[in-house]
Write an enzyme that holds these catalytic residues in place. Structure first.
Site, PDB file in Angstrom:
ATOM      1  N   HIS A  82       4.026  -9.648  -3.397  1.00 36.17           N
ATOM      2  CA  HIS A  82       2.771  -8.583  -3.702  1.00 36.17           C
ATOM      3  C   HIS A  82       2.861  -8.375  -5.104  1.00 36.17           C
ATOM      4  O   HIS A  82       1.861  -7.846  -5.581  1.00 36.17           O
ATOM      5  CB  HIS A  82       3.419  -7.469  -2.888  1.00 36.17           C
ATOM      6  CG  HIS A  82       1.984  -6.728  -2.418  1.00 36.17           C
ATOM      7  ND1 HIS A  82       1.268  -7.256  -1.353  1.00 36.17           N
ATOM      8  CD2 HIS A  82       1.553  -5.582  -2.770  1.00 36.17           C
ATOM      9  CE1 HIS A  82       0.238  -6.322  -1.221  1.00 36.17           C
ATOM     10  NE2 HIS A  82       0.496  -5.262  -1.957  1.00 36.17           N
ATOM     11  N   ARG A  91      -3.423 -11.185  -0.503  1.00 36.73           N
ATOM     12  CA  ARG A  91      -2.334 -10.570   0.093  1.00 36.73           C
ATOM     13  C   ARG A  91      -1.627 -11.782   0.617  1.00 36.73           C
ATOM     14  O   ARG A  91      -2.166 -12.879   0.894  1.00 36.73           O
ATOM     15  CB  ARG A  91      -2.303  -9.724   1.313  1.00 36.73           C
ATOM     16  CG  ARG A  91      -2.781  -8.280   0.815  1.00 36.73           C
ATOM     17  CD  ARG A  91      -3.134  -7.338   2.025  1.00 36.73           C
ATOM     18  NE  ARG A  91      -3.592  -5.932   1.655  1.00 36.73           N
ATOM     19  CZ  ARG A  91      -5.007  -5.981   1.684  1.00 36.73           C
ATOM     20  NH1 ARG A  91      -5.797  -6.703   1.880  1.00 36.73           N
ATOM     21  NH2 ARG A  91      -5.394  -4.506   1.232  1.00 36.73           N
ATOM     22  N   TYR A 121      -3.351   1.508 -10.587  1.00 36.38           N
ATOM     23  CA  TYR A 121      -3.184   0.389 -11.299  1.00 36.38           C
ATOM     24  C   TYR A 121      -3.486   0.878 -12.958  1.00 36.38           C
ATOM     25  O   TYR A 121      -3.327   0.219 -13.792  1.00 36.38           O
ATOM     26  CB  TYR A 121      -3.892  -0.788 -11.079  1.00 36.38           C
ATOM     27  CG  TYR A 121      -3.396  -1.361  -9.719  1.00 36.38           C
ATOM     28  CD1 TYR A 121      -2.137  -1.906  -9.913  1.00 36.38           C
ATOM     29  CD2 TYR A 121      -4.393  -1.483  -8.667  1.00 36.38           C
ATOM     30  CE1 TYR A 121      -1.841  -2.631  -8.603  1.00 36.38           C
ATOM     31  CE2 TYR A 121      -3.703  -1.843  -7.426  1.00 36.38           C
ATOM     32  CZ  TYR A 121      -2.452  -2.459  -7.448  1.00 36.38           C
ATOM     33  OH  TYR A 121      -2.276  -3.131  -6.340  1.00 36.38           O
ATOM     34  N   HIS A 133      -9.782  -2.493  -1.022  1.00 36.48           N
ATOM     35  CA  HIS A 133      -9.183  -1.079  -0.779  1.00 36.48           C
ATOM     36  C   HIS A 133     -10.393  -0.255  -0.308  1.00 36.48           C
ATOM     37  O   HIS A 133     -11.350  -0.299  -0.662  1.00 36.48           O
ATOM     38  CB  HIS A 133      -8.609  -0.528  -2.126  1.00 36.48           C
ATOM     39  CG  HIS A 133      -7.313  -1.132  -2.543  1.00 36.48           C
ATOM     40  ND1 HIS A 133      -7.045  -0.992  -3.982  1.00 36.48           N
ATOM     41  CD2 HIS A 133      -6.552  -1.627  -2.058  1.00 36.48           C
ATOM     42  CE1 HIS A 133      -5.816  -1.273  -4.017  1.00 36.48           C
ATOM     43  NE2 HIS A 133      -5.366  -1.918  -2.707  1.00 36.48           N
TER      44      HIS A 133
END
Length: 463
Positions: free
Chosen positions: A410, A279, A445, A436
């Site tokens: 992002h 991030r 995804y 995650h």
């Protein structure tokens, strides 16, 4: 010096400034500001007496700006003005070979300092202050309005180790809520007031379902967890329609084109984000010791959920990282020689490691290009760069590259995960790399594997 020589020198100086002001005029620098640009250049020239401008190299500019960046009395806009004055001098007038490729952006943009309410600093308030100062008028009023309740709210959040960003977001929504009700005493707030506010967000403000849910979480946290007042909403208010968002993903060719529009530190940071899935805040907060060249990995500290994780070190970036860290060491050595060089550490770590704050290992990999005064301690430090500079650079690079997608920093993280899936990597490995907590989050995804929409061939292609 003879009179004729003096006249020749005077005319040469006069011509030099005439030409420089012409450059300022072409660059649309306002007339009122031009004298300040001249003063900046005069100071730079005086600092390099005996060396012709045509013979200057990037080292001279870097050294001068580094030294000026240690002046904590110099305001941020003044430092940017100095950089711009030098840029126009070398790019518009002197024109040495290196000027066009010099990383002016790093000096001009990465000079932005961190405000007191920035998430990196927000919890290290001055003694006697529980929360960092804020420029938000509503939040300021909320703190006065809630009085002791606000202190209990902040304390409860921190005891539960909730993120700085969560604390700021919750404060924002509580301020919006009490302003909506015209600031009633907290004891008089009822469930119907909360449902009316949440319904207002959905019906009149038309916020996204996630936004309404965050506002509700903030209110529930205050009334249920802090004040001990039970709330039963049931189905008593209109909920914003939930939407299943598919992340924007770039193809590998688009990533390549995007990165070609960047250079210097911005290119290195964007490449790291795509190559590791970090991030933006994880990237700007990297410390020198977090990069492990031996094990070819990067340790991401205090990620979302206050968790650490390990991501791969892209081998293509190793030479650039070594070169970059060598520059950081030179800058840090100069800071130490000037009486500075202490890295920012959270108070608990600073107490634990003591003088380690001066060690290179604790310095930021992407430091700001100038020093700033830490409002909490009064110490002069070199913080990490402001994340908005990287975000803006990536958006602008996407525009220049002609990528007709909504590209943000992002997006590089989304692309990292999607391209790993396409290459056959196990989704649980990708979950671990992204940090995650829930596999369902990573499952978004998998949409890219359903090419053409659920893997269905369009009937038009069969004609």
């Amino acid at each position: 010096m003879s009179s004729s020589q003096g006249d020749t020198t005077s005319r040469a100086i006069e011509l030099f400034w005439h030409n420089y002001f012409s450059v300022l005029e072409r660059s649309r620098v306002s007339v009122d500001v031009r004298p300040y640009y001249r003063k900046h250049i005069e100071r730079y020239i005086n600092a390099h007496r005996g060396l012709k401008l045509a013979d200057h190299l990037p080292a001279q500019v870097n050294r001068y700006l580094t030294e000026r960046g240690r002046d904590t009395y110099l305001k941020e806009w003044q430092f940017r003005q100095i950089v711009d004055a030098l840029r126009l001098l070398f790019c518009g007038l002197v024109s040495p070979d290196w000027a066009a490729s010099f990383d002016w952006l790093a000096w001009k943009v990465y000079a932005r300092t961190l405000a007191a309410d920035h998430v990196t600093l927000s919890r290290d308030a001055r003694p006697g202050e529980l929360a960092a100062p804020t420029h938000n008028v509503l939040v300021t009023r909320l703190r006065k309005h809630l009085a002791d309740h606000h202190a209990a709210f902040v304390t409860t959040l921190r005891v539960r180790h909730m993120a700085e960003r969560t604390e700021q977001t919750y404060e924002h929504w509580l301020a919006r809520f009490f302003a909506f009700l015209d600031w009633p005493p907290v004891e008089r707030v009822e469930t119907r007031d909360i449902t009316r506010f949440l319904e207002h967000l959905a019906v009149h403000r038309r916020v996204a379902a996630a936004t309404q849910h965050i506002a509700m979480n903030a209110l529930v946290f205050l009334f249920r967890e802090v004040l001990g007042k039970d709330l039963e909403f049931g189905g008593s208010f209109s909920r914003a329609a939930a939407k299943r968002k598919i992340p924007v993903v770039l193809t590998q060719d688009e990533v390549r084109i995007l990165l070609q529009q960047l250079d210097g530190r911005t290119l290195l940071m964007a490449s790291l984000m795509y190559g590791t899935g970090m991030r933006v805040m994880e990237c700007v907060r990297l410390r020198v010791q977090d990069i492990d060249f031996g094990y070819k990995q990067i340790t991401v500290r205090r990620g979302k959920g206050d968790k650490d994780r390990v991501v791969p070190l892209p081998m293509k970036l190793v030479p650039q990282l070594h070169e970059h860290l060598a520059d950081i060491k030179l800058m840090h050595d100069g800071d130490l020689a000037s009486g500075f060089g202490a890295a920012y550490l959270p108070p608990a770590l600073a107490r634990k490691y003591g003088n380690a704050v001066h060690a290179l290992a604790w310095q930021y990999v992407f430091p700001a290009m100038r020093l700033s005064v830490d409002y909490a301690s009064g110490e002069t430090r070199r913080h990490h760069i402001h994340e908005s500079t990287l975000q803006k650079a990536i958006r602008e690079a996407a525009r220049r590259a002609g990528i007709d997608k909504r590209v943000t920093s992002h997006t590089l993280r989304h692309s990292f995960a999607t391209h790993l899936l396409q290459s056959g990597k196990d989704i649980r490995v990708i979950q671990e790399l992204l940090g995650h907590a829930d596999l369902a989050t990573t499952m978004i995804y998998t949409h890219v594997l359903k090419k053409g929409g659920l893997g269905v061939e369009s009937p038009l292609d069969a004609l």
